[in-house]
Scaffold this motif. Structure first.
Motif, PDB file in Angstrom:
ATOM      1  N   SER A 197       8.976   0.937  -9.953  1.00 61.01           N
ATOM      2  CA  SER A 197       9.628  -0.368 -10.097  1.00 61.01           C
ATOM      3  C   SER A 197       9.079  -1.348  -9.069  1.00 61.01           C
ATOM      4  N   ILE A 198       9.140  -2.634  -9.442  1.00 63.17           N
ATOM      5  CA  ILE A 198       8.767  -3.718  -8.521  1.00 63.17           C
ATOM      6  C   ILE A 198       9.821  -4.811  -8.638  1.00 63.17           C
ATOM      7  N   THR A 199      10.216  -5.384  -7.497  1.00 64.48           N
ATOM      8  CA  THR A 199      11.229  -6.441  -7.470  1.00 64.48           C
ATOM      9  C   THR A 199      10.657  -7.690  -6.818  1.00 64.48           C
ATOM     10  N   ASN A 200      10.896  -8.837  -7.452  1.00 58.57           N
ATOM     11  CA  ASN A 200      10.461 -10.114  -6.879  1.00 58.57           C
ATOM     12  C   ASN A 200      11.320 -10.481  -5.669  1.00 58.57           C
ATOM     13  N   ALA A 201      10.888 -11.500  -4.967  1.00 57.36           N
ATOM     14  CA  ALA A 201      11.607 -11.956  -3.773  1.00 57.36           C
ATOM     15  C   ALA A 201      13.031 -12.396  -4.097  1.00 57.36           C
ATOM     16  N   ASP A 202      13.235 -12.936  -5.307  1.00 58.37           N
ATOM     17  CA  ASP A 202      14.572 -13.414  -5.680  1.00 58.37           C
ATOM     18  C   ASP A 202      15.441 -12.321  -6.291  1.00 58.37           C
ATOM     19  N   GLY A 203      14.970 -11.073  -6.276  1.00 57.30           N
ATOM     20  CA  GLY A 203      15.764  -9.951  -6.765  1.00 57.30           C
ATOM     21  C   GLY A 203      15.556  -9.623  -8.227  1.00 57.30           C
ATOM     22  N   THR A 204      14.780 -10.427  -8.956  1.00 59.17           N
ATOM     23  CA  THR A 204      14.518 -10.141 -10.364  1.00 59.17           C
ATOM     24  C   THR A 204      13.439  -9.075 -10.498  1.00 59.17           C
ATOM     25  N   THR A 205      13.437  -8.391 -11.658  1.00 61.16           N
ATOM     26  CA  THR A 205      12.432  -7.358 -11.907  1.00 61.16           C
ATOM     27  C   THR A 205      11.072  -8.000 -12.131  1.00 61.16           C
ATOM     28  N   ALA A 206      10.069  -7.476 -11.452  1.00 61.67           N
ATOM     29  CA  ALA A 206       8.720  -8.037 -11.547  1.00 61.67           C
ATOM     30  C   ALA A 206       7.841  -7.143 -12.401  1.00 61.67           C
ATOM     31  N   SER A 207       6.645  -7.623 -12.680  1.00 61.39           N
ATOM     32  CA  SER A 207       5.637  -6.815 -13.374  1.00 61.39           C
ATOM     33  C   SER A 207       4.456  -6.644 -12.434  1.00 61.39           C
ATOM     34  N   ALA A 208       3.615  -5.660 -12.752  1.00 61.82           N
ATOM     35  CA  ALA A 208       2.478  -5.379 -11.887  1.00 61.82           C
ATOM     36  C   ALA A 208       1.466  -6.513 -11.896  1.00 61.82           C
ATOM     37  N   THR A 209       1.477  -7.319 -12.959  1.00 57.87           N
ATOM     38  CA  THR A 209       0.495  -8.388 -13.070  1.00 57.87           C
ATOM     39  C   THR A 209       1.016  -9.717 -12.548  1.00 57.87           C
ATOM     40  N   ASN A 210       2.307  -9.781 -12.206  1.00 59.83           N
ATOM     41  CA  ASN A 210       2.857 -11.040 -11.694  1.00 59.83           C
ATOM     42  C   ASN A 210       4.098 -10.758 -10.846  1.00 59.83           C
ATOM     43  N   THR A 211       3.878 -10.443  -9.595  1.00 59.23           N
ATOM     44  CA  THR A 211       4.958 -10.200  -8.642  1.00 59.23           C
ATOM     45  C   THR A 211       4.908 -11.289  -7.583  1.00 59.23           C
ATOM     46  N   ASN A 212       5.951 -12.114  -7.548  1.00 58.43           N
ATOM     47  CA  ASN A 212       5.955 -13.291  -6.677  1.00 58.43           C
ATOM     48  C   ASN A 212       4.727 -14.163  -6.935  1.00 58.43           C
ATOM     49  N   GLY A 213       4.284 -14.171  -8.199  1.00 57.79           N
ATOM     50  CA  GLY A 213       3.155 -15.005  -8.591  1.00 57.79           C
ATOM     51  C   GLY A 213       1.796 -14.396  -8.311  1.00 57.79           C
ATOM     52  N   LYS A 214       1.764 -13.148  -7.844  1.00 51.87           N
ATOM     53  CA  LYS A 214       0.488 -12.494  -7.538  1.00 51.87           C
ATOM     54  C   LYS A 214       0.484 -11.074  -8.080  1.00 51.87           C
ATOM     55  N   SER A 215      -0.729 -10.529  -8.300  1.00 52.57           N
ATOM     56  CA  SER A 215      -0.843  -9.167  -8.810  1.00 52.57           C
ATOM     57  C   SER A 215      -0.726  -8.161  -7.667  1.00 52.57           C
ATOM     58  N   VAL A 216      -0.288  -6.959  -8.009  1.00 47.58           N
ATOM     59  CA  VAL A 216      -0.180  -5.880  -7.026  1.00 47.58           C
ATOM     60  C   VAL A 216      -1.571  -5.314  -6.761  1.00 47.58           C
ATOM     61  N   LYS A 217      -1.865  -5.063  -5.508  1.00 48.07           N
ATOM     62  CA  LYS A 217      -3.162  -4.499  -5.123  1.00 48.07           C
ATOM     63  C   LYS A 217      -3.011  -3.016  -4.783  1.00 48.07           C
ATOM     64  N   VAL A 218      -4.120  -2.299  -4.889  1.00 52.11           N
ATOM     65  CA  VAL A 218      -4.131  -0.861  -4.621  1.00 52.11           C
ATOM     66  C   VAL A 218      -5.347  -0.512  -3.780  1.00 52.11           C
ATOM     67  N   THR A 219      -5.127   0.358  -2.803  1.00 51.62           N
ATOM     68  CA  THR A 219      -6.257   0.939  -2.079  1.00 51.62           C
ATOM     69  C   THR A 219      -6.134   2.455  -2.142  1.00 51.62           C
ATOM     70  N   ILE A 220      -7.265   3.135  -2.332  1.00 50.30           N
ATOM     71  CA  ILE A 220      -7.295   4.594  -2.372  1.00 50.30           C
ATOM     72  C   ILE A 220      -8.224   5.070  -1.275  1.00 50.30           C
ATOM     73  N   THR A 221      -7.705   5.933  -0.404  1.00 43.63           N
ATOM     74  CA  THR A 221      -8.514   6.475   0.689  1.00 43.63           C
ATOM     75  C   THR A 221      -8.527   7.994   0.618  1.00 43.63           C
ATOM     76  N   ASP A 222      -9.642   8.601   1.061  1.00 38.79           N
ATOM     77  CA  ASP A 222      -9.707  10.056   1.076  1.00 38.79           C
ATOM     78  C   ASP A 222      -9.071  10.581   2.357  1.00 38.79           C
ATOM     79  N   LYS A 223      -9.159  11.912   2.552  1.00 40.45           N
ATOM     80  CA  LYS A 223      -8.492  12.521   3.708  1.00 40.45           C
ATOM     81  C   LYS A 223      -9.097  12.091   5.044  1.00 40.45           C
ATOM     82  N   ASN A 224     -10.297  11.508   4.987  1.00 38.36           N
ATOM     83  CA  ASN A 224     -10.947  11.036   6.213  1.00 38.36           C
ATOM     84  C   ASN A 224     -10.713   9.549   6.459  1.00 38.36           C
TER      85      ASN A 224
END
Length: 445
Positions: free
Chosen positions: A200-227
């Motif tokens: 789940s993702i929640t906007n700043a105003d408490g409404t349910t957000a989507s991954a493509t538009n949360t507070n007007g921006k998309s959610v970012k992801v970083t993947i790192t290995d064990k090192n």
């Protein structure tokens, strides 16, 4: 002025004359400033602001001597402006109207002022943040404030031009949050889509957000290995190819900005396992996955991918549950709009009218259903009447159905002609066969 008596004892109040001479009136303020200096008439008037005033009436007796009387007038100014002392109920990025904080607004004469004017003068509103920076309002006078504490100052003037000020402290909360699965496992050789771990993702105003538009921006992801080496950094809806994820353990970090631009994050531990064949010795792999070739639903309806899944078995032939099978839905542009397990229900607002590809996946098996979401067609009143079997005003449909039913077993004109030709052909063949036998017998004799 309450009494005017002439020398002969008659009343001069009605004529505003004393001994047939005009009565003079002056009004002075507390500083001796003359505000009115004129003969007294029925139209004599002056607009007084708050304060103390001296009203002097002057006339003459029959001998020409000056006759005076004075009245002290105290004028109170009722101007007031009162607002809520504090407001803790606001959420970040909500539309805020500061005029709603005003709980009392009175003009100098005690009448009610409006939310934007007091004493016919605009009420000035200034909002400052915790650092004293003035926040600029939108064109319509509203505000869209990020989280933090603000001071709202309301200012007007009374009848004497003195400032009347009231303030409200506004505390705004930010409800931005992102929740993901704590752990996730995939098999080596599989692509990875970070969306599948999003809970789940929640906007700043408490409404349910989507991954493509949360507070007007998309959610970012970083993947790192064990090192700690970064394997991927980008948008959440991108598919990470299997070649970037060899067998091992990874940390997937999901990041989104709150209303102040600060990062809110959550992490998932991703394990990529060795691909192993679970098929027992001397047996064949019975893994199978079958779905409908195509399906249609109406716009506004929810969609259950499990409804289009016909069958699914594991390596030894056991029936699989829809919760064991993942499903990926892409639109006509090939963009992934849904990625989850088959047993989940897709809300109606996810699928707009158009064509979609529903891909079911279990290990290395896939099956595809072409899904079409149809636009809702308006139904006219006439169509409803024509399609009603109980409609007595349209007997034609019933008659046509009756005629078709009565003629079901009767051959048609074309069918009769074909039957006659076939019969003639059979008779000719029999005749030729009999003639041949007859000639053969004659030759033998």
């Amino acid at each position: 002025m309450t009494n005017v008596k002439n020398a002969d004892g008659t009343d001069g109040s009605r004529s505003l004359l004393l001994n047939n001479n005009p009565i003079h009136v002056t009004i002075t303020d507390e500083n001796g400033k003359i505000l009115l200096d004129n003969q007294l008439t029925t139209d004599s008037s002056v607009r007084l602001t708050g304060g103390t005033y001296t009203v002097t009436y002057t006339g003459k007796d029959l001998l020409g001597n000056i006759v005076t009387t004075t009245t002290i007038v105290n004028v109170s100014d009722q101007t007031s402006l009162v607002s809520n002392s504090v407001n803790n109920n606001l959420k970040a990025n909500q539309i805020y109207q500061p005029a709603t904080e005003i709980i009392k607004d009175k003009n100098a004469d005690g009448t009610d002022g409006s939310t934007d004017k007091t004493n016919n003068q605009p009420v000035k509103i200034i909002i400052t943040d915790e650092n004293g920076k003035i926040i600029v309002a939108n064109a319509d006078g509203t505000y869209k404030l990020p989280a933090g504490s603000y001071l709202v100052t309301y200012q007007t003037t009374d009848s004497n031009g003195q400032n009347i000020i009231t303030t409200t402290k506004v505390n705004i909360a930010d409800f931005t949050s992102i929740v993901t699965k704590g752990t996730e496992q995939i098999t080596g050789g599989e692509d990875f889509n970070p969306l599948i771990n999003l809970t789940s993702i929640t906007n700043a105003d408490g409404t349910t957000a989507s991954a493509t538009n949360t507070n007007g921006k998309s959610v970012k992801v970083t993947i790192t290995d064990k090192n700690g080496k970064v394997i991927y950094a980008g948008d959440i809806d991108a598919k990470i190819p299997a070649k970037k994820l060899p067998v091992g353990e990874y940390t997937v970090t999901y990041l989104v900005n709150n209303s102040n631009g600060n990062i809110v994050e959550n992490t998932t531990t991703l394990t990529v396992q060795e691909k192993s064949i679970q098929t027992p010795p001397n047996t064949t792999d019975k893994t199978s996955l079958t779905s409908k070739k195509q399906d249609e639903i109406a716009d506004g309806a929810t969609y259950k991918p499990s409804d289009d899944l016909l069958s699914a078995t594991d390596q030894v032939g056991n029936k699989l549950s829809s919760s064991d099978i993942s499903v990926e839905i892409t639109n006509s542009l090939g963009r992934i709009i849904w990625l989850d397990m088959t047993n989940k229900v897709i809300p109606s607002n996810i699928l707009s009218p158009g064509d979609y590809q529903v891909t079911y996946k279990y290990h290395d098996k896939t099956s595809i259903t072409l899904l079409k979401v149809l636009k809702k067609a308006p139904v006219s009143i006439q169509q409803s009447i024509d399609n009603n079997p109980e409609n007595p005003t349209n007997p034609k449909t019933h008659i046509e159905k009756t005629e078709k039913k009565n003629n079901t077993n009767l051959p048609q004109t074309g069918e009769q002609a074909n039957s006659v030709i076939s019969l003639i052909g059979i008779l000719i063949t029999i005749e030729a066969l009999l003639l041949r036998i007859f000639k053969k017998q004659q030759n033998n004799e």
